[in-house]
Design a protein around this motif. Structure first.
Motif, PDB file in Angstrom:
ATOM      1  N   ILE A 214      67.081 100.920 -36.975  1.00  0.00           N
ATOM      2  CA  ILE A 214      65.826 100.260 -36.920  1.00  0.00           C
ATOM      3  C   ILE A 214      65.865 100.284 -35.256  1.00  0.00           C
ATOM      4  O   ILE A 214      65.261 100.029 -34.654  1.00  0.00           O
ATOM      5  N   ALA A 215      66.940  99.870 -34.760  1.00  0.00           N
ATOM      6  CA  ALA A 215      66.908  99.561 -33.364  1.00  0.00           C
ATOM      7  C   ALA A 215      67.113 100.206 -32.549  1.00  0.00           C
ATOM      8  O   ALA A 215      66.493 100.583 -31.145  1.00  0.00           O
ATOM      9  N   GLY A 216      67.654 101.480 -32.942  1.00  0.00           N
ATOM     10  CA  GLY A 216      67.459 102.168 -32.004  1.00  0.00           C
ATOM     11  C   GLY A 216      66.309 103.304 -31.913  1.00  0.00           C
ATOM     12  O   GLY A 216      66.018 103.157 -30.129  1.00  0.00           O
ATOM     13  N   ALA A 217      65.637 102.947 -32.777  1.00  0.00           N
ATOM     14  CA  ALA A 217      64.060 103.724 -33.141  1.00  0.00           C
ATOM     15  C   ALA A 217      63.034 103.139 -32.403  1.00  0.00           C
ATOM     16  O   ALA A 217      62.740 103.249 -31.653  1.00  0.00           O
ATOM     17  N   ALA A 218      63.469 101.625 -32.772  1.00  0.00           N
ATOM     18  CA  ALA A 218      62.545 100.623 -31.755  1.00  0.00           C
ATOM     19  C   ALA A 218      62.870 100.898 -30.256  1.00  0.00           C
ATOM     20  O   ALA A 218      61.710 100.573 -29.710  1.00  0.00           O
ATOM     21  N   ALA A 219      64.372 101.244 -30.186  1.00  0.00           N
ATOM     22  CA  ALA A 219      64.275 101.814 -28.396  1.00  0.00           C
ATOM     23  C   ALA A 219      64.081 102.805 -27.535  1.00  0.00           C
ATOM     24  O   ALA A 219      63.102 102.673 -26.963  1.00  0.00           O
ATOM     25  N   GLU A 220      64.120 104.043 -28.337  1.00  0.00           N
ATOM     26  CA  GLU A 220      63.363 104.961 -28.188  1.00  0.00           C
ATOM     27  C   GLU A 220      61.224 104.816 -27.959  1.00  0.00           C
ATOM     28  O   GLU A 220      60.821 105.952 -27.422  1.00  0.00           O
ATOM     29  N   ALA A 221      60.912 104.026 -28.762  1.00  0.00           N
ATOM     30  CA  ALA A 221      58.949 103.726 -28.876  1.00  0.00           C
ATOM     31  C   ALA A 221      59.360 102.824 -27.792  1.00  0.00           C
ATOM     32  O   ALA A 221      57.996 102.618 -27.612  1.00  0.00           O
ATOM     33  N   ALA A 223      60.908  99.071 -27.458  1.00  0.00           N
ATOM     34  CA  ALA A 223      60.888  97.911 -27.187  1.00  0.00           C
ATOM     35  C   ALA A 223      62.472  97.669 -26.585  1.00  0.00           C
ATOM     36  O   ALA A 223      63.994  97.591 -27.415  1.00  0.00           O
ATOM     37  N   VAL A 224      61.810  96.766 -25.705  1.00  0.00           N
ATOM     38  CA  VAL A 224      62.960  96.575 -24.584  1.00  0.00           C
ATOM     39  C   VAL A 224      64.266  95.491 -24.900  1.00  0.00           C
ATOM     40  O   VAL A 224      65.736  96.095 -24.544  1.00  0.00           O
ATOM     41  N   ASP A 225      63.695  95.069 -26.157  1.00  0.00           N
ATOM     42  CA  ASP A 225      65.116  93.729 -26.874  1.00  0.00           C
ATOM     43  C   ASP A 225      66.087  94.675 -28.274  1.00  0.00           C
ATOM     44  O   ASP A 225      65.887  93.168 -28.496  1.00  0.00           O
ATOM     45  N   ALA A 226      65.609  96.116 -28.373  1.00  0.00           N
ATOM     46  CA  ALA A 226      65.915  96.363 -29.520  1.00  0.00           C
ATOM     47  C   ALA A 226      67.571  96.119 -30.025  1.00  0.00           C
ATOM     48  O   ALA A 226      67.431  95.709 -30.930  1.00  0.00           O
ATOM     49  N   ALA A 227      68.335  96.337 -28.563  1.00  0.00           N
ATOM     50  CA  ALA A 227      69.628  96.218 -29.047  1.00  0.00           C
ATOM     51  C   ALA A 227      70.252  95.328 -29.183  1.00  0.00           C
ATOM     52  O   ALA A 227      71.345  94.694 -30.338  1.00  0.00           O
ATOM     53  N   ASN A 228      69.462  93.744 -28.685  1.00  0.00           N
ATOM     54  CA  ASN A 228      69.920  91.987 -29.062  1.00  0.00           C
ATOM     55  C   ASN A 228      69.038  91.857 -30.401  1.00  0.00           C
ATOM     56  O   ASN A 228      69.758  91.192 -31.082  1.00  0.00           O
ATOM     57  N   TRP A 229      68.258  92.259 -30.718  1.00  0.00           N
ATOM     58  CA  TRP A 229      68.058  92.046 -31.852  1.00  0.00           C
ATOM     59  C   TRP A 229      68.677  92.558 -32.942  1.00  0.00           C
ATOM     60  O   TRP A 229      69.363  92.243 -33.895  1.00  0.00           O
ATOM     61  N   ARG A 231      71.760  93.179 -32.997  1.00  0.00           N
ATOM     62  CA  ARG A 231      73.323  92.689 -32.897  1.00  0.00           C
ATOM     63  C   ARG A 231      73.235  91.479 -33.374  1.00  0.00           C
ATOM     64  O   ARG A 231      73.793  90.881 -34.373  1.00  0.00           O
ATOM     65  N   MET A 232      71.638  90.602 -33.048  1.00  0.00           N
ATOM     66  CA  MET A 232      71.286  89.253 -33.971  1.00  0.00           C
ATOM     67  C   MET A 232      71.586  89.413 -35.552  1.00  0.00           C
ATOM     68  O   MET A 232      71.776  88.764 -35.873  1.00  0.00           O
ATOM     69  N   ARG A 233      70.226  90.374 -35.669  1.00  0.00           N
ATOM     70  CA  ARG A 233      70.529  91.328 -37.415  1.00  0.00           C
ATOM     71  C   ARG A 233      71.903  91.558 -37.595  1.00  0.00           C
ATOM     72  O   ARG A 233      71.856  91.051 -39.245  1.00  0.00           O
ATOM     73  N   ILE A 234      72.440  92.228 -37.463  1.00  0.00           N
ATOM     74  CA  ILE A 234      73.929  92.562 -38.110  1.00  0.00           C
ATOM     75  C   ILE A 234      75.056  91.177 -38.254  1.00  0.00           C
ATOM     76  O   ILE A 234      75.526  90.950 -38.548  1.00  0.00           O
ATOM     77  N   ALA A 235      74.554  90.189 -37.069  1.00  0.00           N
ATOM     78  CA  ALA A 235      75.381  89.308 -36.891  1.00  0.00           C
ATOM     79  C   ALA A 235      74.972  88.293 -38.516  1.00  0.00           C
ATOM     80  O   ALA A 235      76.246  87.304 -39.212  1.00  0.00           O
ATOM     81  N   ALA A 236      74.110  88.228 -38.186  1.00  0.00           N
ATOM     82  CA  ALA A 236      73.114  87.842 -39.925  1.00  0.00           C
ATOM     83  C   ALA A 236      72.678  88.256 -41.271  1.00  0.00           C
ATOM     84  O   ALA A 236      72.975  87.857 -41.813  1.00  0.00           O
ATOM     85  N   ALA A 237      73.103  89.337 -41.169  1.00  0.00           N
ATOM     86  CA  ALA A 237      73.728  90.349 -42.529  1.00  0.00           C
ATOM     87  C   ALA A 237      74.245  89.704 -43.419  1.00  0.00           C
ATOM     88  O   ALA A 237      73.996  89.696 -44.890  1.00  0.00           O
ATOM     89  N   PRO A 238      75.731  89.146 -44.032  1.00  0.00           N
ATOM     90  CA  PRO A 238      76.425  87.950 -44.382  1.00  0.00           C
ATOM     91  C   PRO A 238      75.436  87.530 -45.199  1.00  0.00           C
ATOM     92  O   PRO A 238      75.640  86.693 -45.930  1.00  0.00           O
ATOM     93  N   ALA A 239      74.766  86.360 -44.292  1.00  0.00           N
ATOM     94  CA  ALA A 239      73.611  85.197 -44.944  1.00  0.00           C
ATOM     95  C   ALA A 239      71.662  86.283 -45.386  1.00  0.00           C
ATOM     96  O   ALA A 239      71.163  84.955 -45.176  1.00  0.00           O
ATOM     97  N   THR A 240      72.186  87.816 -45.071  1.00  0.00           N
ATOM     98  CA  THR A 240      70.360  87.091 -45.032  1.00  0.00           C
ATOM     99  C   THR A 240      70.231  89.257 -46.210  1.00  0.00           C
ATOM    100  O   THR A 240      70.518  89.427 -46.519  1.00  0.00           O
ATOM    101  N   GLY A 241      69.189  88.602 -46.541  1.00  0.00           N
ATOM    102  CA  GLY A 241      68.305  89.717 -47.526  1.00  0.00           C
ATOM    103  C   GLY A 241      66.914  89.941 -46.593  1.00  0.00           C
ATOM    104  O   GLY A 241      66.395  89.379 -45.619  1.00  0.00           O
ATOM    105  N   CYS A 242      66.690  91.130 -46.868  1.00  0.00           N
ATOM    106  CA  CYS A 242      65.613  92.422 -46.620  1.00  0.00           C
ATOM    107  C   CYS A 242      65.138  93.284 -47.614  1.00  0.00           C
ATOM    108  O   CYS A 242      64.985  93.292 -48.564  1.00  0.00           O
ATOM    109  N   LEU A 243      63.583  92.936 -47.107  1.00  0.00           N
ATOM    110  CA  LEU A 243      62.440  94.106 -48.228  1.00  0.00           C
ATOM    111  C   LEU A 243      62.267  95.465 -46.994  1.00  0.00           C
ATOM    112  O   LEU A 243      61.484  94.795 -46.260  1.00  0.00           O
TER     113      LEU A 243
END
Length: 255
Positions: A214-221, A223-229, A231-243
């Motif tokens: 998602i971050a890679g595709a968003a960056a190509e589109a 989104a200037v903060d995609a890489a930072n987003w 990193r934050m999402r992967i760091a938060a993954a152990p306590a995160t759910g997504c749909l």
């Protein structure tokens, strides 16, 4: 257009869990007692593996993909009952429809342009064949807990998904609404249902790969903060759910 076997393996458990159970059961019934199934963009055979436990043991398969290695892997799932076809999906006239009782596809329609879906609908309507298409991305992404930037990344990712995947501008998240409309216009009766991925902290490898994609595709589109987003999402993954939203459909041909 193509995906690695590794990514396909990672996503398969989420795909199987997400499928709309009622539509799967109806598709199996429509396939009949002597089913011959044509699977478009078969990959490593995920649709085959998903449907096989619900089908008669005599089910036969025509597996279509443009990747010979993936076709070889998929054919091993139904030894002696699967025929492979290395085809470019641009050439719908080359599809082996003779004797087929059900046409299937998984995670495919959102990669395709609207004219391709219209041409497929015309081809299948002319042959009187039902079509079961699962797991079309619908543009919905929800994260719990939310982080700053989620909405902007989703918007950029969805824009990227509408890019050319090799056959023209893809429908991307619009496929979930547009594909049923196209099929209905071609005379099909369409039944559809939601089939979202629900990914929890116990699916760390899939979660990480999904976020990276998602971050890679968003960056190509753009989104200037995609890489930072990412990193934050992967760091938060152990306590995160997504749909991640998807739609399944079963289109019954004109009578």
């Amino acid at each position: 257009m193509g995906f690695s076997a590794e990514w396909l393996a990672l996503r398969e458990p989420a795909d199987i869990a997400a499928r709309h159970a009622g539509l799967l059961a109806r598709a199996v019934a429509v396939a009949g007692n002597d089913p011959v199934i044509l699977d478009l963009g078969c990959g490593t055979g995920s649709t085959l593996r998903t449907l096989a436990p619900h089908l008669p043991g005599n089910a036969r398969w025509h597996l279509v993909d443009n990747d010979p290695e993936l076709l070889t892997r998929a054919a091993t799932e139904a030894p002696g009952r699967a025929q492979t076809h290395a085809l470019d999906l641009r050439d719908l006239d080359a599809l082996p429809l003779d004797g087929v009782t059900l046409v299937t596809a998984s995670a495919l329609l959102d990669l395709m342009p609207a004219p391709w879906i219209a041409a497929l609908a015309e081809r299948l309507a002319g042959a009187g064949l039902p079509f079961y298409a699962a797991l079309s991305y619908d543009g919905v992404m929800e994260w719990d807990p939310a982080l700053p930037g989620d909405a902007a990344i989703t918007q950029a990712f969805n824009s990227h998904q509408r890019g050319d995947k090799g056959l023209g501008a893809a429908l991307g998240p619009d496929a979930a609404a547009t594909a049923p409309a196209i099929l209905r216009k071609a005379g099909f009766t369409v039944h559809d249902g939601s089939s979202p991925w629900r990914i929890g902290p116990d699916s760390a490898p899939l979660h990480a790969a999904l976020v990276e994609g998602i971050a890679g595709a968003a960056a190509e589109a753009g989104a200037v903060d995609a890489a930072n987003w990412g990193r934050m999402r992967i760091a938060a993954a152990p306590a995160t759910g997504c749909l991640i939203g998807h739609l399944d459909l079963l289109a019954l041909p004109p009578t």
